[in-house]
Design an enzyme around this catalytic site. Sequence first.
Site, PDB file in Angstrom:
ATOM      1  N   LYS A   1       2.381   4.220  18.534  1.00  0.00           N
ATOM      2  CA  LYS A   1       2.412   5.621  18.098  1.00  0.00           C
ATOM      3  C   LYS A   1       2.564   6.557  19.295  1.00  0.00           C
ATOM      4  O   LYS A   1       3.281   7.554  19.228  1.00  0.00           O
ATOM      5  CB  LYS A   1       1.138   5.943  17.318  1.00  0.00           C
ATOM      6  CG  LYS A   1       1.092   5.217  15.977  1.00  0.00           C
ATOM      7  CD  LYS A   1      -0.284   5.310  15.380  1.00  0.00           C
ATOM      8  CE  LYS A   1      -0.362   4.655  14.028  1.00  0.00           C
ATOM      9  NZ  LYS A   1      -1.756   4.504  13.577  1.00  0.00           N
TER      10      LYS A   1
ATOM     11  N   GLY B   1     -10.630  -2.321   3.506  1.00  0.00           N
ATOM     12  CA  GLY B   1      -9.175  -2.316   3.597  1.00  0.00           C
ATOM     13  C   GLY B   1      -8.649  -1.469   4.747  1.00  0.00           C
ATOM     14  O   GLY B   1      -7.455  -1.205   4.843  1.00  0.00           O
TER      15      GLY B   1
ATOM     16  N   GLY C   1      -0.101   8.881   9.988  1.00  0.00           N
ATOM     17  CA  GLY C   1      -0.059   8.938   8.524  1.00  0.00           C
ATOM     18  C   GLY C   1       0.437  10.256   7.964  1.00  0.00           C
ATOM     19  O   GLY C   1       1.601  10.616   8.119  1.00  0.00           O
TER      20      GLY C   1
ATOM     21  N   LYS D   1       5.992   1.863  12.562  1.00  0.00           N
ATOM     22  CA  LYS D   1       5.770   2.322  13.946  1.00  0.00           C
ATOM     23  C   LYS D   1       6.221   1.299  14.972  1.00  0.00           C
ATOM     24  O   LYS D   1       6.795   1.637  15.999  1.00  0.00           O
ATOM     25  CB  LYS D   1       4.293   2.673  14.144  1.00  0.00           C
ATOM     26  CG  LYS D   1       3.349   1.522  13.914  1.00  0.00           C
ATOM     27  CD  LYS D   1       2.009   1.969  13.421  1.00  0.00           C
ATOM     28  CE  LYS D   1       1.984   1.968  11.922  1.00  0.00           C
ATOM     29  NZ  LYS D   1       0.674   1.984  11.311  1.00  0.00           N
TER      30      LYS D   1
ATOM     31  N   GLY E   1      -3.603   5.334   4.903  1.00  0.00           N
ATOM     32  CA  GLY E   1      -3.990   5.319   3.497  1.00  0.00           C
ATOM     33  C   GLY E   1      -2.775   5.542   2.616  1.00  0.00           C
ATOM     34  O   GLY E   1      -1.758   6.077   3.059  1.00  0.00           O
TER      35      GLY E   1
ATOM     36  N   GLU F   1      -7.077  -5.172   9.124  1.00  0.00           N
ATOM     37  CA  GLU F   1      -6.468  -6.423   8.679  1.00  0.00           C
ATOM     38  C   GLU F   1      -7.438  -7.573   8.943  1.00  0.00           C
ATOM     39  O   GLU F   1      -8.379  -7.442   9.739  1.00  0.00           O
ATOM     40  CB  GLU F   1      -5.210  -6.699   9.525  1.00  0.00           C
ATOM     41  CG  GLU F   1      -4.181  -5.603   9.512  1.00  0.00           C
ATOM     42  CD  GLU F   1      -3.357  -5.589   8.243  1.00  0.00           C
ATOM     43  OE1 GLU F   1      -3.137  -6.668   7.669  1.00  0.00           O
ATOM     44  OE2 GLU F   1      -2.959  -4.494   7.814  1.00  0.00           O
TER      45      GLU F   1
ATOM     46  N   THR G   1       0.831  -1.204   0.000  1.00  0.00           N
ATOM     47  CA  THR G   1       0.000   0.000   0.000  1.00  0.00           C
ATOM     48  C   THR G   1       0.866   1.254   0.000  1.00  0.00           C
ATOM     49  O   THR G   1       0.754   2.113  -0.881  1.00  0.00           O
ATOM     50  CB  THR G   1      -0.907  -0.012   1.255  1.00  0.00           C
ATOM     51  OG1 THR G   1      -1.623  -1.232   1.262  1.00  0.00           O
ATOM     52  CG2 THR G   1      -1.872   1.160   1.248  1.00  0.00           C
ATOM     53  N   VAL G   2       1.751   1.363   0.979  1.00  0.00           N
ATOM     54  CA  VAL G   2       2.543   2.595   1.116  1.00  0.00           C
ATOM     55  C   VAL G   2       3.622   2.663   0.030  1.00  0.00           C
ATOM     56  O   VAL G   2       3.806   3.704  -0.616  1.00  0.00           O
ATOM     57  CB  VAL G   2       3.175   2.685   2.525  1.00  0.00           C
ATOM     58  CG1 VAL G   2       3.982   3.970   2.667  1.00  0.00           C
ATOM     59  CG2 VAL G   2       2.094   2.628   3.603  1.00  0.00           C
TER      60      VAL G   2
ATOM     61  N   VAL H   1       3.643   7.795  12.578  1.00  0.00           N
ATOM     62  CA  VAL H   1       2.595   8.279  13.492  1.00  0.00           C
ATOM     63  C   VAL H   1       1.592   9.122  12.715  1.00  0.00           C
ATOM     64  O   VAL H   1       1.973  10.092  12.056  1.00  0.00           O
ATOM     65  CB  VAL H   1       3.182   9.149  14.628  1.00  0.00           C
ATOM     66  CG1 VAL H   1       2.069   9.645  15.544  1.00  0.00           C
ATOM     67  CG2 VAL H   1       4.198   8.379  15.434  1.00  0.00           C
TER      68      VAL H   1
HETATM   69  N1  LIG Z   1      -1.078   1.258   5.144  1.00  0.00           N
HETATM   70  C1  LIG Z   1      -1.092   2.414   5.796  1.00  0.00           C
HETATM   71  O1  LIG Z   1      -2.033   3.210   5.663  1.00  0.00           O
HETATM   72  C2  LIG Z   1       0.054   2.777   6.701  1.00  0.00           C
HETATM   73  C3  LIG Z   1       0.025   4.016   7.380  1.00  0.00           C
HETATM   74  C4  LIG Z   1       1.118   4.388   8.185  1.00  0.00           C
HETATM   75  C5  LIG Z   1       2.189   3.515   8.320  1.00  0.00           C
HETATM   76  N2  LIG Z   1       2.164   2.289   7.669  1.00  0.00           N
HETATM   77  C6  LIG Z   1       3.319   1.418   7.856  1.00  0.00           C
HETATM   78  O2  LIG Z   1       3.966   1.250   6.589  1.00  0.00           O
HETATM   79  C7  LIG Z   1       4.545  -0.041   6.489  1.00  0.00           C
HETATM   80  C8  LIG Z   1       4.003  -0.742   5.246  1.00  0.00           C
HETATM   81  O3  LIG Z   1       2.607  -0.848   5.332  1.00  0.00           O
HETATM   82  P1  LIG Z   1       1.710  -1.316   4.066  1.00  0.00           P
HETATM   83  O4  LIG Z   1       0.302  -1.096   4.459  1.00  0.00           O
HETATM   84  O5  LIG Z   1       2.231  -0.718   2.815  1.00  0.00           O
HETATM   85  O6  LIG Z   1       2.017  -2.900   4.064  1.00  0.00           O
HETATM   86  P2  LIG Z   1       1.736  -3.929   2.884  1.00  0.00           P
HETATM   87  O7  LIG Z   1       0.695  -3.415   1.958  1.00  0.00           O
HETATM   88  O8  LIG Z   1       1.528  -5.265   3.538  1.00  0.00           O
HETATM   89  O9  LIG Z   1       3.113  -3.972   2.084  1.00  0.00           O
HETATM   90  C9  LIG Z   1       4.286  -4.551   2.580  1.00  0.00           C
HETATM   91  C10 LIG Z   1       5.274  -4.698   1.438  1.00  0.00           C
HETATM   92  O10 LIG Z   1       6.511  -5.188   1.951  1.00  0.00           O
HETATM   93  C11 LIG Z   1       6.879  -6.387   1.279  1.00  0.00           C
HETATM   94  N3  LIG Z   1       7.452  -7.285   2.282  1.00  0.00           N
HETATM   95  C12 LIG Z   1       6.969  -7.571   3.502  1.00  0.00           C
HETATM   96  N4  LIG Z   1       7.781  -8.447   4.141  1.00  0.00           N
HETATM   97  C13 LIG Z   1       8.790  -8.713   3.273  1.00  0.00           C
HETATM   98  C14 LIG Z   1       9.928  -9.539   3.328  1.00  0.00           C
HETATM   99  N5  LIG Z   1      10.190 -10.313   4.390  1.00  0.00           N
HETATM  100  N6  LIG Z   1      10.774  -9.575   2.265  1.00  0.00           N
HETATM  101  C15 LIG Z   1      10.514  -8.815   1.167  1.00  0.00           C
HETATM  102  N7  LIG Z   1       9.441  -7.997   1.053  1.00  0.00           N
HETATM  103  C16 LIG Z   1       8.590  -7.961   2.094  1.00  0.00           C
HETATM  104  C17 LIG Z   1       5.613  -6.955   0.692  1.00  0.00           C
HETATM  105  O11 LIG Z   1       5.919  -7.728  -0.447  1.00  0.00           O
HETATM  106  P3  LIG Z   1       4.755  -8.441  -1.339  1.00  0.00           P
HETATM  107  O12 LIG Z   1       3.948  -7.298  -1.910  1.00  0.00           O
HETATM  108  O13 LIG Z   1       5.467  -9.196  -2.392  1.00  0.00           O
HETATM  109  O14 LIG Z   1       3.983  -9.285  -0.377  1.00  0.00           O
HETATM  110  C18 LIG Z   1       4.821  -5.682   0.363  1.00  0.00           C
HETATM  111  O15 LIG Z   1       5.177  -5.216  -0.921  1.00  0.00           O
HETATM  112  C19 LIG Z   1       4.208  -0.737   7.820  1.00  0.00           C
HETATM  113  O16 LIG Z   1       5.262  -0.557   8.731  1.00  0.00           O
HETATM  114  C20 LIG Z   1       2.971   0.012   8.305  1.00  0.00           C
HETATM  115  O17 LIG Z   1       2.829  -0.044   9.710  1.00  0.00           O
HETATM  116  C21 LIG Z   1       1.136   1.918   6.873  1.00  0.00           C
END
Ligand SMILES: NC(=O)c1ccc[n+]([C@@H]2O[C@H](COP(=O)([O-])OP(=O)(O)OC[C@H]3O[C@@H](n4cnc5c(N)ncnc54)[C@H](OP(=O)(O)O)[C@@H]3O)[C@@H](O)[C@H]2O)c1
Length: 448
Positions: A208, A190, A137, A108, A305, A193, A16-17, A135
């Site tokens: 956070k 979405g 977003g 975080k 997001g 989880e 996502t990010v 923290v």
């Molecule tokens: N989503 C939000 O709104 C949001 C907001 C603030 C902070 N965050 C933080 O941002 C970070 C990412 O969040 P996200 O929502 O983008 O997560 P996500 O959608 O699950 O994406 C994670 C990405 O990392 C890759 N990945 C994970 N473990 C891996 C490993 N062991 N080796 C290689 N690649 C790996 C995944 O690969 P694949 O795609 O191939 O599975 C995926 O591309 C997290 O720390 C989260 O807490 C997220």
Amino acid sequence: MGDQIRFKIALLGLGTVGSGVLQTLQNRSDDLLNRFGWEIDIRHILVRNLQKDRGFPTDHLPMTTDVNRVLDDPDLDLVVEVMGGIEPAKTLIQSSIRKGCHIVTANKELMAKYGKELLHLANEHGVKIYYEASVAGGIPILHTLQQYLQVNRIRSIRGIINGTCNYILTQMSNHGKEYEEALREAQKKGYAEADPSSDVDGFDAVYKLAILSANAFGLDVDVNQIPRQGIRNIQGVDIRLAKELGYVVKLIGEAVREGADIKLRVGPQLLGWDHPFARVDDVWNAVSVESDVVGELTLIGHGAGQYPTASAVVEDMIAILKKMDTKDSKPFTIASEPMTQTSLSTPWFYIRCNDTSLDTLETVQKVLATHTQFLEWRILETRNDHGRFYSLGGVLFDPDGDLEGLENLLNDVCLRFMESTDTLVLSVYNPALVSRVPSNVFSQVVNF
Ligand SMILES: NC(=O)c1ccc[n+]([C@@H]2O[C@H](COP(=O)([O-])OP(=O)(O)OC[C@H]3O[C@@H](n4cnc5c(N)ncnc54)[C@H](OP(=O)(O)O)[C@@H]3O)[C@@H](O)[C@H]2O)c1
């Protein structure tokens, strides 16, 4: 352009990010070139699954599943970690720091648990770690604390810092949904989880709050010592009773300074309708800082997001690349005096009890009023397939904030009534802080 700079970057994660970061960098490449003379060269994109459909073409991208591609590249300037989790993110960040790479992360959990250690390592190697996206977003609260409140002494920091819980509570409050239904909807959209425990049990908010407190107070926070209560047990009837009493329920993380003590807590609170957070709904976040010079400051925005989070990550990248600050990286405030972490307790509690008989509840109300300051209450009538039943909801004040004593009293009342009727369900409902109590209640407290 003779003085053009080419920055070499690795992106760890394209979920996502990560996808939002990539697309923002691509969409803004002309701006970065024209404004700063920069070309961003993304050398590696680390993922788990090369076959995954990402919703946009990836053939031309330098995707890899091999961490050594990143670790063995001697020329990287910056590593952007948006994979999440502790490992392998931590090891990759440590190795990159030792090679002299700057770091931007949205992680975080990692920063709450190992931030101090990673920042120390970064200082030793003369590189920076920025983590604004970890923290709230897109809300620039960490930069605000680090750069714009430097002469201010922070008294408190509190916020709605988990969008998932806020969405669920909003659905329950504004659309009359029950918890399970609101959670399913959050999952469908979405926002939650498949396993929602990190959000609904308050862990995410604890991480956070730990990062906020480290930045606001220079506190070395132990996340396991932060009292934590989630929203899993809140039912529709609680939300309705709160409404009747003039409150809205929000999950709040807060840190309050009292002398050298920083009192921390994450849990649901009853907020008066005129509270600045009361209408911060859905996945929106809000953080409010109270300090001695500027007074109160509230930032409201998208707490999660793809693009709001990508905005924080890319702005961090730019801040690092601009090399605005050539001194040691000290994003965690260094406290001028030693601070200790304690739990934030409260004299305010919320209780609810259910019964089929109005008489019983009215008697319970009287007993509670005799033993505590049972300040405000409402009785709601509900009908279902099994007939009619009543819920009594109220706000209790116990000057000692003695949760155990209060629970004993309520258990006592409950048991006593269980003897006389087998229909009473007095759920000693989890206590909730009441952050704003109506003025008529205050006068009762003062006169007590
Ligand atoms: N989503 C939000 O709104 C949001 C907001 C603030 C902070 N965050 C933080 O941002 C970070 C990412 O969040 P996200 O929502 O983008 O997560 P996500 O959608 O699950 O994406 C994670 C990405 O990392 C890759 N990945 C994970 N473990 C891996 C490993 N062991 N080796 C290689 N690649 C790996 C995944 O690969 P694949 O795609 O191939 O599975 C995926 O591309 C997290 O720390 C989260 O807490 C997220």
